[in-house]
Design a protein around this motif. Sequence first.
Motif, mmCIF file in Angstrom:
data_model
loop_
_atom_site.group_PDB
_atom_site.id
_atom_site.type_symbol
_atom_site.label_atom_id
_atom_site.label_comp_id
_atom_site.label_asym_id
_atom_site.label_seq_id
_atom_site.Cartn_x
_atom_site.Cartn_y
_atom_site.Cartn_z
ATOM 1 N N PRO A 1 -12.358 1.022 24.903
ATOM 2 C CA PRO A 1 -11.373 1.420 23.886
ATOM 3 C C PRO A 1 -10.677 2.707 24.306
ATOM 4 C CG PRO A 1 -13.497 0.884 22.897
ATOM 5 C CD PRO A 1 -13.705 0.960 24.374
ATOM 6 N N LEU A 2 -9.346 2.707 24.146
ATOM 7 C CA LEU A 2 -8.562 3.855 24.592
ATOM 8 C C LEU A 2 -8.573 4.953 23.539
ATOM 9 C CD1 LEU A 2 -5.642 1.795 26.072
ATOM 10 C CD2 LEU A 2 -7.361 3.054 27.332
ATOM 11 N N ASP A 3 -8.345 6.170 24.001
ATOM 12 C CA ASP A 3 -8.352 7.318 23.103
ATOM 13 C C ASP A 3 -7.189 7.227 22.119
ATOM 14 O OD1 ASP A 3 -8.275 9.847 21.916
ATOM 15 O OD2 ASP A 3 -8.942 10.834 23.742
ATOM 16 N N ARG A 4 -7.504 7.358 20.855
ATOM 17 C CA ARG A 4 -6.467 7.193 19.841
ATOM 18 C C ARG A 4 -5.395 8.261 19.921
ATOM 19 N NH1 ARG A 4 -10.939 5.685 16.408
ATOM 20 N NH2 ARG A 4 -11.019 3.397 16.484
ATOM 21 N N ARG A 5 -5.691 9.368 20.511
ATOM 22 C CA ARG A 5 -4.671 10.417 20.586
ATOM 23 C C ARG A 5 -3.528 10.030 21.511
ATOM 24 N NH1 ARG A 5 -8.894 15.099 21.790
ATOM 25 N NH2 ARG A 5 -9.699 13.348 22.979
ATOM 26 N N SER A 6 -3.743 9.020 22.355
ATOM 27 C CA SER A 6 -2.665 8.638 23.267
ATOM 28 C C SER A 6 -1.750 7.593 22.662
ATOM 29 C CB SER A 6 -3.268 8.090 24.564
ATOM 30 O OG SER A 6 -3.946 6.873 24.312
ATOM 31 N N PHE A 7 -2.051 7.140 21.446
ATOM 32 C CA PHE A 7 -1.267 6.055 20.874
ATOM 33 C C PHE A 7 0.098 6.568 20.421
ATOM 34 C CE2 PHE A 7 -4.793 3.880 21.696
ATOM 35 C CZ PHE A 7 -5.641 3.434 20.693
ATOM 36 N N LEU A 8 1.121 5.745 20.646
ATOM 37 C CA LEU A 8 2.467 6.157 20.268
ATOM 38 C C LEU A 8 2.866 5.627 18.898
ATOM 39 C CD1 LEU A 8 4.164 5.633 23.721
ATOM 40 C CD2 LEU A 8 3.550 7.776 22.632
ATOM 41 N N GLN A 9 2.400 4.432 18.575
ATOM 42 C CA GLN A 9 2.720 3.873 17.271
ATOM 43 C C GLN A 9 1.580 4.180 16.318
ATOM 44 O OE1 GLN A 9 3.890 -0.374 18.232
ATOM 45 N NE2 GLN A 9 5.442 0.203 16.765
ATOM 46 N N ASP A 10 1.915 4.484 15.075
ATOM 47 C CA ASP A 10 0.834 4.757 14.132
ATOM 48 C C ASP A 10 0.493 3.483 13.356
ATOM 49 O OD1 ASP A 10 3.025 6.537 11.835
ATOM 50 O OD2 ASP A 10 2.804 4.408 12.251
ATOM 51 N N PRO A 11 -0.635 3.465 12.658
ATOM 52 C CA PRO A 11 -1.082 2.241 12.003
ATOM 53 C C PRO A 11 -0.021 1.656 11.068
ATOM 54 C CG PRO A 11 -2.849 3.825 11.996
ATOM 55 C CD PRO A 11 -1.656 4.526 12.557
ATOM 56 N N GLN A 12 0.743 2.498 10.376
ATOM 57 C CA GLN A 12 1.746 1.943 9.461
ATOM 58 C C GLN A 12 2.795 1.159 10.231
ATOM 59 O OE1 GLN A 12 1.638 1.826 6.289
ATOM 60 N NE2 GLN A 12 -0.186 3.093 6.108
ATOM 61 N N ALA A 13 3.149 1.665 11.390
ATOM 62 C CA ALA A 13 4.185 0.986 12.178
ATOM 63 C C ALA A 13 3.694 -0.345 12.710
ATOM 64 C CB ALA A 13 4.616 1.885 13.340
ATOM 65 N N LEU A 14 2.373 -0.532 12.728
ATOM 66 C CA LEU A 14 1.841 -1.768 13.288
ATOM 67 C C LEU A 14 1.787 -2.882 12.271
ATOM 68 C CD1 LEU A 14 -1.007 -0.358 15.503
ATOM 69 C CD2 LEU A 14 0.992 -1.561 16.273
ATOM 70 N N ARG A 15 2.296 -2.657 11.089
ATOM 71 C CA ARG A 15 2.239 -3.722 10.101
ATOM 72 C C ARG A 15 3.084 -4.909 10.533
ATOM 73 N NH1 ARG A 15 0.239 -3.179 5.075
ATOM 74 N NH2 ARG A 15 -0.774 -1.208 4.625
ATOM 75 N N GLY A 16 4.134 -4.633 11.273
ATOM 76 C CA GLY A 16 4.943 -5.748 11.781
ATOM 77 C C GLY A 16 4.507 -6.062 13.202
ATOM 78 N N THR A 17 5.460 -6.496 13.999
ATOM 79 C CA THR A 17 5.147 -6.755 15.402
ATOM 80 C C THR A 17 5.110 -5.428 16.147
ATOM 81 O OG1 THR A 17 6.333 -8.822 15.191
ATOM 82 C CG2 THR A 17 5.872 -8.075 17.410
ATOM 83 N N PRO A 18 4.104 -5.217 16.965
ATOM 84 C CA PRO A 18 4.024 -3.943 17.687
ATOM 85 C C PRO A 18 5.145 -3.820 18.703
ATOM 86 C CG PRO A 18 1.964 -5.162 17.839
ATOM 87 C CD PRO A 18 2.955 -6.077 17.221
ATOM 88 N N ARG A 19 5.426 -2.588 19.039
ATOM 89 C CA ARG A 19 6.381 -2.325 20.109
ATOM 90 C C ARG A 19 5.567 -2.289 21.397
ATOM 91 N NH1 ARG A 19 9.718 2.087 17.982
ATOM 92 N NH2 ARG A 19 8.137 3.468 18.848
ATOM 93 N N PHE A 20 5.561 -3.403 22.072
ATOM 94 C CA PHE A 20 4.597 -3.570 23.162
ATOM 95 C C PHE A 20 4.796 -2.574 24.294
ATOM 96 C CE2 PHE A 20 2.335 -7.014 21.501
ATOM 97 C CZ PHE A 20 3.220 -7.827 20.818
ATOM 98 N N GLN A 21 5.987 -2.130 24.503
ATOM 99 C CA GLN A 21 6.156 -1.196 25.616
ATOM 100 C C GLN A 21 5.423 0.100 25.343
ATOM 101 O OE1 GLN A 21 10.322 -1.426 24.756
ATOM 102 N NE2 GLN A 21 10.474 0.794 24.850
#
Lengths: 447, 351
Positions: free
Chosen positions: A80-100
């Motif tokens: 599992p990757l470190d959450r601090r490196s994530f660019l999208q936050d959980p709210q933004a993931l409600r739809g389709t993620p921005r895969f890039q």
Amino acid sequence: MRLAATFRAWAVCACTALLAALASAPASAELRIDITRGRVQPMPIAIPHMSGTSAQASEAGRNIADVIAADLERSGFFRPLDRRSFLQDPQALRGTPRFQDWRVINAQALVSGSAEQLPDGRLKVEFRLWDVFAEQQMTGLAYFTQPDNWRRIAHIIADAIYKRITGEDGYFDTRIVYVAESGPANARVKRLAIMDQDGANHRFLTDGRSLVMTPRFSPTTQEITYLAYGGGQPKVYVLNIDTGRQEVLGNFPGMTFAPRFSPDGNRVIMSMSSDGNAEIYAMDLRTRGVQRLTNHPSIDTSPSYSPTGREIVFNSDRGGAQQLYVMNADGSNVRRISFGKGGYATPAWSPRGDLIAFTRIEGGKFSVGVMRPDGSGERIITEGFLVESPTWAPNGRVLMFFRQQPTDRQGRGGQSRLYSIDLSGFNEREILTPQDASDPAWSPLIP
Amino acid sequence: MKRGLIGSGILHASAVALVAFGLPELFRKEPREDVPVVFEVVTVSERATAPEVALPPPQRPLPKPVPQKVETPPPPRPEPPKPEPPKAEAPPPPPPPPEPPKVAAPKPEPPKPEPPKPEPPKAEPRPEPPKPEPPKPEPPKTVAERPPEPVPTPKPPTKKPEPPKAEPKPEPPKPEPPKQAAKVEPKPAAKPPEPRKETKPVRDFDVNAVLNNLRPSAPRAQNTPPAPTPQPPRQQVASAAAPLLSQNLSSSEIDAVRQQIERCWSFIGGGKEVAHIEVDIRVWMNPDATVQDTRIVDQLRYQSDPLYRSVAESARRAIRNPECSPLRLPRDKYELWKTFTFTFRPRDFGT
């Protein structure tokens, strides 16, 4: 005339041969590249906290994501990757993620989810597993449960992710029953204890007044069978985890040891000793009828059913040393399968049926290994001063055993701890228990 | 009799000739030619990195910031009028006035700060006031710029060399910030040598800024034109040699791709069962050796067998992994590898 005819014949033959040769020009083969090797390394996976519609739901979402990440990481197959490196936050993931955004941090898979508190008090948890490179959803499920049960939801989701990616069943929604030990070596207190496979929800099942040993799960019901020295003589008991009800399996003349359930949960197989001779018996739990399976002056003990229930592996010293034998469930066709030096004990048949785990003692050193049911392919997984009593995870890929440290002359040391290890011999991890621990048994997936 | 003799003599002679010279090789394959190593000598300046190109434009802008402060922006901007009045009071703001045209109306305080700071933010968000990101890279640059030049922004419209930059102004926010950044870059009289270098430290701080900066191609557009020029001659040489090259990929070329994908292929789980699995994946490639599309050939098994599916998906991940893209295929043999098949066999994996 004849010569001309011969010539013509030759010419025709030659021409056809030439034409055939020219016609069969080699076809250009289409490009095909074979890949037969790769790297064995944990898969980088991103498991952000699940979004929640309320403060309570958000906290549940955070906890669930943490437990999922811990389970997958402990399996050794995921990173599992470190959450601090994530660019999208959980709210933004409600739809389709921005895969890039996820490709940038080298995540190969992404778990997005949300937790919601329903008006009737239940918790609704849904998750989606995404393939970041292919930009597709791999699986998506929703669960409803009581808010207190969020840990089980997390384990169930971790199992679903594990199964979807590796193709194998998971083992995270399971429990471990074991013997918790405390006290000095000459006055050991042993109590039955049960916990989730990650060490959470720990509780004791017996009070320690009588010595307990070798607990085993029923495959079908919430029951445990174990050995307890009640009233001087060891007897086999069956304990219901939910109700706490405990009963003696039967009053047999003599001592009974090493009980195990049959795969269908209807019978308990055990070893009974009288007049110094230990034999294997099977008792039907419904009729309480007892069937004797072995008949030999040697010590036959530690029986274990195959997952089909048609065969039994046990250890016996009928060959002069303690070795492993396999027989049919009715006691016929006894055949020896181990032939190594030293002694083999505590066999356990894998739930996948392809391997038998055992403890081997040779030259004062202990090791835990596996072999195929025909005795071939013996492989040692781990060894130590004292390692013993392997038990299988329900997917047949992970073993748990206990390891005891030696004591010095002052009596110090001697700690006994539970460890899990992957079948490949990698990823050995200690399971944290409040006290010393021995004799673990892994439950099947909780129904 | 004589004819028989002659015939026999001819046959014998041909037999002897055959023995002496051998059968004519009618279907011998052309000998596989080694790929000629094409190289040409170019001077370093031709292959220099693009940033150098950005130098000329900066020279133009510069002079008279002062007069422009007074008015300037309105002419170039479509709706400067509103913001202008406030501008009049604040001399430095002129740069911001151009942007704020839309935004300034709602926020009547363009003059409020000593512009350098507030301006870039105002400028950016024109279409989206809340959007913080684009401005981020801006401020540092503009602040840097400020001392030398109070009006970087108005310059673009006046400057010929940056018509491309000027155009985007009336346009959407996205291209704005980067364009502005680009505009700002050439401006700096103070730092003519590295408009680029200035941006570098900014990029280190903010990944989002990096991503946003990567999208627009305008700033790059300037740089790319000079770059391609050295290439065409090389490509021409290569294509001239094409007819002489082999019809198949060499085994070393295939090995290069194989090793590359093996580095990216990682499969977890599975025991002995995976030893029998073979997964075929067909790929369609772009001319730059990146993967355009993949397809798992055995769809039936993919849908029905979970273990096959997990191996197939791990293989597909290996092909699509950005770390293994582009593939090490010879670009000039694109016709040969436009589409082909990978076969993955995990028999060497597992316990």
